[in-house]
Design an enzyme around this catalytic site. Structure first.
Site, PDB file in Angstrom:
ATOM      1  CG  HIS A  51     -19.901 -28.304 -54.931  1.00 25.99           C
ATOM      2  ND1 HIS A  51     -19.986 -27.455 -53.866  1.00 25.99           N
ATOM      3  CD2 HIS A  51     -18.663 -28.134 -55.450  1.00 25.99           C
ATOM      4  CE1 HIS A  51     -18.851 -26.798 -53.733  1.00 25.99           C
ATOM      5  NE2 HIS A  51     -18.033 -27.185 -54.690  1.00 25.99           N
ATOM      6  CD  GLU A  53     -24.551 -29.503 -52.040  1.00 22.21           C
ATOM      7  OE1 GLU A  53     -24.419 -29.050 -50.902  1.00 22.21           O
ATOM      8  OE2 GLU A  53     -23.574 -29.823 -52.763  1.00 22.21           O
ATOM      9  CB  CYS A  81     -20.617 -24.000 -50.646  1.00 26.28           C
ATOM     10  SG  CYS A  81     -21.002 -24.299 -52.396  1.00 26.28           S
ATOM     11  CB  CYS A  84     -24.572 -25.879 -53.313  1.00 35.75           C
ATOM     12  SG  CYS A  84     -23.257 -26.763 -54.194  1.00 35.75           S
TER      13      CYS A  84
END
Length: 163
Positions: A51, A53, A81, A84
């Site tokens: 992801h 992040e 999410c 993260c």
């Protein structure tokens, strides 16, 4: 807070879109300077962990030589999410600036707010809705383009099957 950093995160999201990834972008700022950038690469790297992040947190930790990012601010185009959000708390990031909220999977206020739970030893300052329209537009354009592509591929398959 500085809009130029959210614009930089949006540029990262656009990089993801160009390679067919869901366009989510992130930058991490320390002492008024971008020290890390990331964009979604789940399909490219074939891992759930890629992801925007997570990639940015890894890069920032390497730059600072520490897993603690206590004086850092994260700018991210879509609400993080649960994975993260947990990583943001674990990294001790001071502040998270979010563009668009994610009512189906967001854990910075939509479903949960992991960033500010009293039960954890660290709480992240949170600001949401920054350049929200621009962040949403990148996502909407990507999914609109994807639907059109899928529709054309389906039509092409159907017409080739008729031969």
């Amino acid at each position: 807070m500085n809009l130029k950093y959210m614009k930089a995160a949006i540029n990262e999201a656009k990089k993801a879109a160009k390679i067919g990834e869901v366009p989510i972008g992130c930058v991490i700022v320390y002492n008024d300077k971008i020290i890390a950038r990331g964009y979604n690469k789940r399909n490219t790297k074939k891992t759930t962990l890629a992801h925007a992040e997570m990639i940015a947190i890894q890069k920032a930790s390497k730059v600072l030589g520490d897993w603690r990012l206590e004086e850092c601010t994260m700018y991210v185009t879509l609400e993080p999410c649960q994975m993260c959000s947990g990583a943001i708390v674990q990294a001790r990031i001071k502040e998270c600036i979010v563009g668009a909220m994610n009512p189906k999977a967001g854990c910075a206020g939509s479903i949960l707010n992991i960033l500010q739970m009293d039960e954890f030893n660290h709480k992240v300052e949170l600001t949401t809705g920054i350049m929200e329209d621009e962040c949403k537009e990148v996502l909407q354009e990507f999914f609109k383009s994807l639907r059109t592509k899928n529709k054309l591929e389906k039509m092409y398959k159907t017409s080739n099957n008729d031969e």
